[in-house]
Enzyme design. Structure first.
Site, short mmCIF file in Angstrom:
data_model
loop_
_atom_site.label_atom_id
_atom_site.label_comp_id
_atom_site.label_asym_id
_atom_site.label_seq_id
_atom_site.Cartn_x
_atom_site.Cartn_y
_atom_site.Cartn_z
N GLU A 42 1.24 3.78 1.97
CA GLU A 42 1.95 4.10 3.20
C GLU A 42 3.17 3.19 3.39
OE1 GLU A 42 -2.54 4.44 4.17
OE2 GLU A 42 -1.23 3.40 2.74
N GLY A 71 -26.50 -5.91 -25.85
CA GLY A 71 -27.28 -5.08 -26.74
C GLY A 71 -28.44 -4.38 -26.07
N HIS A 90 0.84 -1.19 0.00
CA HIS A 90 0.00 0.00 0.00
C HIS A 90 0.88 1.25 0.00
CE1 HIS A 90 -3.91 -2.06 1.62
NE2 HIS A 90 -3.40 -2.65 0.55
#
Length: 368
Positions: free
Chosen positions: A64, A283, A62
């Site tokens: 940090e 679609g 991460h």
């Protein structure tokens, strides 16, 4: 430790500048994937930058932890340092350990945050830090943080993937001529843009009708025509079987066939696979189903300066019989792509508050 929040001072000028830098760092992370894009800047008590880091994707450190690792690798003392982070540090162990523990072990005594983490699994970092005696300031550059994380935040807060509905039509709303031909309604610049968007999402969804009629590859490609580095899941919704030789079985993202007509079930299954952003490309039946269910968060409408007068429309029956019941959209931006125009719009929340989602069946689709 006291369970009451400790009083904190407002962010300093140096911390606000560091947050601007942290947001720039966060933007380097991948748009796709289950984890948010996060940036972190570590400051000395005098406001000078000690280290920086950002999250590079699921399974990697991460922001940090990346910043702390950079500082420690250089022998930098972090005792008394301030961590400026774009998202509240996590307090749980997932693919990596809790960022709160990383910061506390490093000696960080102040944390400045842009956006609080809404994830019930990862949240609670602020409380952990406060209980450990750390000063915490939140809401610094929160608008910019919310914008950077808007898709991820919406997905986490809603408990389902962010849904973008893509439409590619003529001026009169047709997706094909009456003989079924549709290549190509939009121009090459518009198709390049659409492929660039595909490369940012976690999943790409079509109905079985589109898969059988158009035989798409459902891949994200570069401007040179090669497969992009990131390929979204290829999701086909419906109960009909796909031919063994269908192009969707070729090189690209994993193929996921969901034999259901329930939009809620589709989104729940994708959420269980950590899909945060799904691009619905049609679609008409699937487009109508997600609109009926009220789960569309954003519409990308590529409009080509062509007129056909007949042929299938971009969206199937919504069950709307009166103009007062029309689904209203708010235009966010308009872009020129060669001869075509891209309109990006979001369903109006004020209209949703006063009208039920259109159609009698809010979350199911019929085979086309």
């Amino acid at each position: 430790m006291s369970t009451e929040p400790r009083p904190t001072t407002a962010a300093t000028a140096a911390e606000v500048a560091a947050m601007d830098r942290a947001l720039e760092l966060a933007a380097r992370g991948p748009v796709h994937g289950p984890n948010p894009r996060v940036g972190c800047v570590l400051l000395a008590p005098d406001g000078t930058t000690l280290a920086e880091g950002w999250h590079r994707g699921a399974g990697s450190p991460h922001a940090e932890a990346a910043a702390v690792s950079e500082a420690l690798a250089r022998g930098t003392d972090l005792n008394g340092a301030t961590a400026v982070v774009t998202l509240e540090p996590c307090a749980h162990t997932g693919r990596t350990g809790p960022c709160t523990r990383v910061l506390l072990d490093a000696g960080v005594t102040r944390v400045v945050v842009a956006v609080k983490d809404p994830d019930p699994v990862a949240a609670g970092g602020e409380r952990v830090l406060l209980d450990a005696g750390v000063d915490v300031v939140t809401g610094v550059r929160s608008d910019q943080g919310e914008q950077l994380l808007r898709v991820w935040l919406r997905a986490v807060r809603q408990g389902r993937p962010f849904v973008t509905l893509k439409l590619a039509t003529t001026l009169d709303g047709r997706v094909a001529a009456s003989d079924g031909s549709s290549r190509w309604i939009t121009s090459e610049p518009a198709r390049r843009h659409a492929h660039a968007v595909r490369a940012t999402v976690d999943a790409l969804a079509v109905g079985t009708g589109t898969a059988l009629i158009d035989d798409p590859e459902l891949t994200a490609r570069t401007t040179s025509g090669d497969l992009a580095a990131h390929q979204p899941l290829r999701v086909v919704v419906g109960r009909r079987e796909l031919p063994v030789g269908a192009r969707v079985h070729g090189a690209g993202g994993e193929l996921v066939q969901l034999a259901t007509h329930d939009v809620g079930e589709v989104l729940a299954l994708l959420a269980a696979r950590e899909v945060r952003h799904v691009l619905v490309e049609g679609g008409p039946t699937l487009a109508a189903a997600v609109l009926r269910a009220g789960v569309v968060d954003e519409v990308h409408a590529y409009v080509a300066p062509l007129l056909l007068g007949a042929g299938p429309s971009a969206v199937g029956d919504l069950g709307i019989t009166s103009i007062v019941a029309a689904l209203h959209l708010e235009v966010a931006r308009v872009e020129r792509l060669g001869p075509d125009v891209l309109v990006v719009a979001t369903p109006r929340t004020d209209h949703r508050e006063t009208h039920e989602p259109p159609g009698p069946g809010p979350s199911t689709l019929e085979e086309s």
